[in-house]
Design a protein around this motif. Structure first.
Motif, PDB file in Angstrom:
ATOM      1  N   VAL A 122      21.023  -0.512 -23.886  1.00 31.67           N
ATOM      2  CA  VAL A 122      20.237  -0.025 -25.020  1.00 31.67           C
ATOM      3  C   VAL A 122      21.106  -0.018 -26.278  1.00 31.67           C
ATOM      4  CG1 VAL A 122      18.891   1.910 -25.944  1.00 31.67           C
ATOM      5  CG2 VAL A 122      18.885   1.447 -23.483  1.00 31.67           C
ATOM      6  N   ALA A 123      20.574  -0.535 -27.376  1.00 27.58           N
ATOM      7  CA  ALA A 123      21.249  -0.524 -28.669  1.00 27.58           C
ATOM      8  C   ALA A 123      20.561   0.464 -29.597  1.00 27.58           C
ATOM      9  CB  ALA A 123      21.233  -1.920 -29.298  1.00 27.58           C
ATOM     10  N   GLY A 124      21.300   0.974 -30.583  1.00 28.08           N
ATOM     11  CA  GLY A 124      20.702   1.903 -31.537  1.00 28.08           C
ATOM     12  C   GLY A 124      21.520   1.995 -32.812  1.00 28.08           C
ATOM     13  N   HIS A 125      20.873   2.436 -33.880  1.00 29.21           N
ATOM     14  CA  HIS A 125      21.543   2.566 -35.173  1.00 29.21           C
ATOM     15  C   HIS A 125      22.451   3.796 -35.205  1.00 29.21           C
ATOM     16  CE1 HIS A 125      19.970  -0.706 -37.553  1.00 29.21           C
ATOM     17  NE2 HIS A 125      18.727  -0.424 -37.197  1.00 29.21           N
ATOM     18  N   ARG A 126      23.614   3.629 -35.802  1.00 32.57           N
ATOM     19  CA  ARG A 126      24.536   4.746 -36.035  1.00 32.57           C
ATOM     20  C   ARG A 126      24.190   5.443 -37.353  1.00 32.57           C
ATOM     21  NH1 ARG A 126      30.234   5.186 -34.923  1.00 32.57           N
ATOM     22  NH2 ARG A 126      30.772   7.394 -35.176  1.00 32.57           N
ATOM     23  N   THR A 127      23.772   4.673 -38.338  1.00 28.30           N
ATOM     24  CA  THR A 127      23.360   5.224 -39.637  1.00 28.30           C
ATOM     25  C   THR A 127      22.032   4.598 -40.042  1.00 28.30           C
ATOM     26  OG1 THR A 127      24.588   3.508 -40.870  1.00 28.30           O
ATOM     27  CG2 THR A 127      25.744   5.566 -40.397  1.00 28.30           C
ATOM     28  N   GLY A 128      21.218   5.348 -40.763  1.00 24.82           N
ATOM     29  CA  GLY A 128      19.925   4.843 -41.210  1.00 24.82           C
ATOM     30  C   GLY A 128      18.924   4.729 -40.078  1.00 24.82           C
ATOM     31  N   TRP A 129      17.650   4.590 -40.446  1.00 20.96           N
ATOM     32  CA  TRP A 129      16.561   4.419 -39.480  1.00 20.96           C
ATOM     33  C   TRP A 129      16.610   5.496 -38.400  1.00 20.96           C
ATOM     34  CZ3 TRP A 129      19.193   0.192 -41.481  1.00 20.96           C
ATOM     35  CH2 TRP A 129      18.433  -0.653 -42.266  1.00 20.96           C
ATOM     36  N   GLY A 130      16.721   6.730 -38.825  1.00 22.55           N
ATOM     37  CA  GLY A 130      16.715   7.852 -37.902  1.00 22.55           C
ATOM     38  C   GLY A 130      18.042   8.183 -37.260  1.00 22.55           C
ATOM     39  N   GLU A 131      19.018   7.274 -37.354  1.00 22.01           N
ATOM     40  CA  GLU A 131      20.369   7.498 -36.826  1.00 22.01           C
ATOM     41  C   GLU A 131      20.369   8.006 -35.380  1.00 22.01           C
ATOM     42  OE1 GLU A 131      22.084  10.249 -39.599  1.00 22.01           O
ATOM     43  OE2 GLU A 131      22.485   8.677 -41.071  1.00 22.01           O
ATOM     44  N   PRO A 132      19.636   7.361 -34.470  1.00 23.13           N
ATOM     45  CA  PRO A 132      19.555   7.908 -33.111  1.00 23.13           C
ATOM     46  C   PRO A 132      20.883   7.927 -32.369  1.00 23.13           C
ATOM     47  CG  PRO A 132      18.625   5.698 -33.200  1.00 23.13           C
ATOM     48  CD  PRO A 132      18.860   6.118 -34.613  1.00 23.13           C
ATOM     49  N   PHE A 133      21.813   7.044 -32.738  1.00 23.40           N
ATOM     50  CA  PHE A 133      23.107   7.003 -32.054  1.00 23.40           C
ATOM     51  C   PHE A 133      24.253   7.481 -32.953  1.00 23.40           C
ATOM     52  CE2 PHE A 133      22.041   3.627 -28.565  1.00 23.40           C
ATOM     53  CZ  PHE A 133      21.197   4.555 -27.973  1.00 23.40           C
ATOM     54  N   ARG A 134      23.935   8.312 -33.930  1.00 22.92           N
ATOM     55  CA  ARG A 134      24.949   8.773 -34.887  1.00 22.92           C
ATOM     56  C   ARG A 134      26.095   9.496 -34.202  1.00 22.92           C
ATOM     57  NH1 ARG A 134      25.590  13.548 -37.768  1.00 22.92           N
ATOM     58  NH2 ARG A 134      23.571  14.327 -37.049  1.00 22.92           N
ATOM     59  N   LYS A 135      25.795  10.292 -33.177  1.00 19.95           N
ATOM     60  CA  LYS A 135      26.827  11.101 -32.520  1.00 19.95           C
ATOM     61  C   LYS A 135      27.304  10.504 -31.205  1.00 19.95           C
ATOM     62  CE  LYS A 135      24.393  14.939 -32.590  1.00 19.95           C
ATOM     63  NZ  LYS A 135      24.084  16.390 -32.430  1.00 19.95           N
ATOM     64  N   LEU A 136      27.058   9.212 -31.016  1.00 20.62           N
ATOM     65  CA  LEU A 136      27.448   8.594 -29.755  1.00 20.62           C
ATOM     66  C   LEU A 136      28.958   8.692 -29.518  1.00 20.62           C
ATOM     67  CD1 LEU A 136      25.352   7.271 -27.873  1.00 20.62           C
ATOM     68  CD2 LEU A 136      26.302   5.052 -28.516  1.00 20.62           C
ATOM     69  N   ASN A 137      29.738   8.734 -30.604  1.00 14.86           N
ATOM     70  CA  ASN A 137      31.199   8.803 -30.474  1.00 14.86           C
ATOM     71  C   ASN A 137      31.678  10.157 -29.949  1.00 14.86           C
ATOM     72  OD1 ASN A 137      30.364   9.952 -32.982  1.00 14.86           O
ATOM     73  ND2 ASN A 137      32.480   9.900 -33.688  1.00 14.86           N
ATOM     74  N   THR A 138      30.789  11.146 -29.854  1.00 16.32           N
ATOM     75  CA  THR A 138      31.202  12.465 -29.350  1.00 16.32           C
ATOM     76  C   THR A 138      31.050  12.587 -27.844  1.00 16.32           C
ATOM     77  OG1 THR A 138      29.009  13.490 -29.622  1.00 16.32           O
ATOM     78  CG2 THR A 138      30.480  13.495 -31.548  1.00 16.32           C
ATOM     79  N   LEU A 139      30.437  11.586 -27.213  1.00 11.06           N
ATOM     80  CA  LEU A 139      30.242  11.652 -25.771  1.00 11.06           C
ATOM     81  C   LEU A 139      31.574  11.502 -25.038  1.00 11.06           C
ATOM     82  CD1 LEU A 139      27.006   9.502 -25.343  1.00 11.06           C
ATOM     83  CD2 LEU A 139      27.218  11.996 -25.318  1.00 11.06           C
ATOM     84  N   VAL A 140      31.692  12.211 -23.930  1.00  8.11           N
ATOM     85  CA  VAL A 140      32.906  12.157 -23.122  1.00  8.11           C
ATOM     86  C   VAL A 140      32.532  11.889 -21.664  1.00  8.11           C
ATOM     87  CG1 VAL A 140      34.178  13.701 -24.660  1.00  8.11           C
ATOM     88  CG2 VAL A 140      32.892  14.660 -22.739  1.00  8.11           C
ATOM     89  N   ARG A 141      33.509  11.518 -20.903  1.00  5.23           N
ATOM     90  CA  ARG A 141      33.301  11.217 -19.492  1.00  5.23           C
ATOM     91  C   ARG A 141      32.611  12.389 -18.786  1.00  5.23           C
ATOM     92  NH1 ARG A 141      35.719   7.400 -16.223  1.00  5.23           N
ATOM     93  NH2 ARG A 141      35.671   7.834 -13.985  1.00  5.23           N
ATOM     94  N   GLY A 142      31.563  12.076 -18.050  1.00  6.30           N
ATOM     95  CA  GLY A 142      30.815  13.099 -17.323  1.00  6.30           C
ATOM     96  C   GLY A 142      29.560  13.570 -18.021  1.00  6.30           C
ATOM     97  N   ASP A 143      29.410  13.297 -19.323  1.00  5.61           N
ATOM     98  CA  ASP A 143      28.188  13.699 -20.027  1.00  5.61           C
ATOM     99  C   ASP A 143      26.966  13.019 -19.413  1.00  5.61           C
ATOM    100  OD1 ASP A 143      29.220  15.490 -21.848  1.00  5.61           O
ATOM    101  OD2 ASP A 143      29.458  14.019 -23.460  1.00  5.61           O
ATOM    102  N   ALA A 144      25.862  13.746 -19.377  1.00  9.10           N
ATOM    103  CA  ALA A 144      24.635  13.214 -18.791  1.00  9.10           C
ATOM    104  C   ALA A 144      23.855  12.380 -19.804  1.00  9.10           C
ATOM    105  CB  ALA A 144      23.761  14.350 -18.277  1.00  9.10           C
TER     106      ALA A 144
END
Length: 216
Positions: A122-144
């Motif tokens: 799955v791909a998603g925008h980091r900025t603009g268009w709702g920014e659904p993946f803006r905080k993807l960089n905060t995920l860590v190993r084990g996150d659901a």
């Protein structure tokens, strides 16, 4: 001469403010369009098409018979990431064109479906268009990473992240970065823009998050 310099400086400031204002307005327009698209997609999920699109009964991690692939730009599933809070539940669309991603995160056509053995990418925008993946960089190993699809819920857990060149398409293979290897488990891959280049301020790389199902 000093007057001309002041006038020129003032003109530059005004021009900068106008450009910034236009960018802000355009982002607002994009976010509004994203919100409308997400509402339409939720309506699609609430009233699924029947007939030839009727899903097969799922058994274990795979489906019992071949099903038609979802239509481009149609509502596919709902993504939930507990780390992002209960209000985070974007609808995933089928397709990764610019028009598709303006509506929500997009499923790479041809990659596995939710819960299947293979790689649900799955791909998603980091900025603009709702920014659904803006905080993807905060995920860590084990996150659901939770995907709701056709009345079932599939939970993956993050196994790793990486920043790659945009041309590195191996990250979404059935077994990431292993061409030709037959998949043996259900995986998920989320892709988005990495942080901006500090010099050019451009998005030059991609952030990849990988996960695996651990409940099958």
């Amino acid at each position: 001469m000093r007057t001309l310099i002041r006038l020129f400086g003032t003109a530059l400031i005004i021009a900068g403010l106008l450009v910034a204002g236009l960018a802000t307005y355009q982002n607002w327009q994009h976010d509004q369009a994203y919100g409308r698209a997400q509402r339409d997609l939720r309506a699609q999920l609430a009233h699924p098409v029947t007939g030839h699109d009727e899903p097969a009964v799922a058994t274990g991690t795979s489906r019992t018979r071949a099903e038609p692939r979802p239509r481009d730009a149609s509502a596919l599933a709902v993504l939930r990431i507990p780390r992002f809070g209960s209000a985070y539940h974007p609808v995933i669309v089928e397709g990764v064109t610019q028009n598709d991603l303006a509506k929500g995160p997009g499923h790479y056509p041809g990659s596995a479906m939710p819960g299947e053995v293979g790689n649900f990418a799955v791909a998603g925008h980091r900025t603009g268009w709702g920014e659904p993946f803006r905080k993807l960089n905060t995920l860590v190993r084990g996150d659901a990473l939770v995907v709701a699809w056709r009345g079932r819920t599939y939970t993956y857990h993050v196994t790793g992240t990486r920043t790659v060149d945009p041309a590195d398409v191996g990250v979404v293979l059935p077994v990431p970065n292993k061409p030709g290897v037959k998949p043996d488990k259900a995986r998920i891959t989320l892709t988005t823009c990495a942080d901006r280049d500090p010099l050019t301020r451009a998005y030059t790389h991609r952030l990849i998050v990988w996960g695996e199902r651990d409940d099958h």
